[in-house]
Design an enzyme around this catalytic site. Sequence first.
Site, PDB file in Angstrom:
ATOM      1  N   HIS A 272       0.807  -1.214   0.000  1.00 39.80           N
ATOM      2  CA  HIS A 272       0.000   0.000   0.000  1.00 39.80           C
ATOM      3  C   HIS A 272       0.847   1.274   0.000  1.00 39.80           C
ATOM      4  O   HIS A 272       0.357   2.324  -0.423  1.00 39.80           O
ATOM      5  CB  HIS A 272      -0.943   0.017   1.209  1.00 39.80           C
ATOM      6  N   GLY A 273       2.049   1.203   0.463  1.00 36.65           N
ATOM      7  CA  GLY A 273       2.867   2.410   0.441  1.00 36.65           C
ATOM      8  C   GLY A 273       4.249   2.175   1.025  1.00 36.65           C
ATOM      9  O   GLY A 273       4.437   1.318   1.903  1.00 36.65           O
TER      10      GLY A 273
END
Length: 423
Positions: A272-273
């Site tokens: 996700h990041g």
Amino acid sequence: MILFLSLALFTYIFGLKIERGEKRSLFFSVLLLVGILSIFKYTNFFLHLVSQSFHTLGWNFTFSTIDIRLPLGISFIVFELISYLVDIKLKKTHPENNLRVFTLFLAFFPHLIAGPICRTNQLIPQFHQKIAFSFHQFIGGLVLIMSGLFLKVCFADGLAPFVDSVFNSQVGFTGKPTLWATIGFGVQIFCDFWGYSTIAVGAARLFGIDIPINFNLPYVSTSLREFWRRWHITLSTWIRDYLYIPLGGSRQGQLQTAGNLMITMGLCGLWHGASLNFVVWGLAHGVFLVIERFCSHLFQFIQKTLLGRIISLLWPPVGWLITISFVFITWIFFRATTLEQAIAILGTLFTPANLFSAETPPRSFFILLLTFGLIHIPLSKLMDAMHTEKIRASWRFVIAWWLFVLSIVMSSGESLQFIYFEF
């Protein structure tokens, strides 16, 4: 565009190689795809971690970050390419011989930027069919688009100003506003991504194409395991099929299963990041899933006793409250800009005295939360009906029109980027 076409051509060729049984083709191709994604997404994160490690050791050495632009949608595209290659190896699908069709599978615009993540056997067979225009299906797609627009501009964008004012505060965090901002962000991110995914499904149906839905009322879940079966469905099933199960799944004993869950959710967070916030978020979900799994096995021993029957009766509301509280609290790591900020917000929430401050959000914020709570289940049922023949085309047109009107009337007036475009 060059990168996209290169990835498409590369995967197309290696799909044919894997079908022919050429050794190491799958290993090499997946390694290259993951490497390309890692270069674009995690180079600066890695350099930052190395620099911090040097500083911890007392060495005054820092790596400079590199100006790397993350290509739009690369995470979702790489996941689709990996699933395509692995499915060929597992004989679940055959390689696509038509390069034009294969490129269309990747470039089909409704799901290109932020999913849903489509498998080849879900999408490619439809491109080989002659699709006749269906006005009924077209209007159904229009209803879905208007539903997604309604979720985005009314709820996600409407809740964002107060949520941003709290999380971007430069004067520290106070109790009540922080609690409501945490709840508000939980609703905001759900409406934002549910809205985008619904628009994507609706846009595909305008062309007579079905792509998988991504959400199925995740906030009614009574367990975290159920939550992940309902939230971002195409990602959670991808992670299950291509990461958790290959690691061994739940077939190798409780300890190994716990390790597989932690690895899977940790990597889910990292996907996700490129931030420690997302890693902590993923690991927290992994820990909760391990505890939940242990408790479910424990319950099997007592379910026939009086205590077990009492727990069965009380569990739906209690399980829902525990699950949703955990999900909303861990969303803090999603929204906070740094790990230090996330910890500060958690400290505020878990200090009871801070929750009795006089500050409250604006009335419009509460109206939006209440409205969301009242309509999100009926709205989901309406969306499901668009995939059937239950509602006539004339009524679909009326529903689409009123959703459009409500989107204009209830719009906050400020258009914000979809949150998942960042991932």
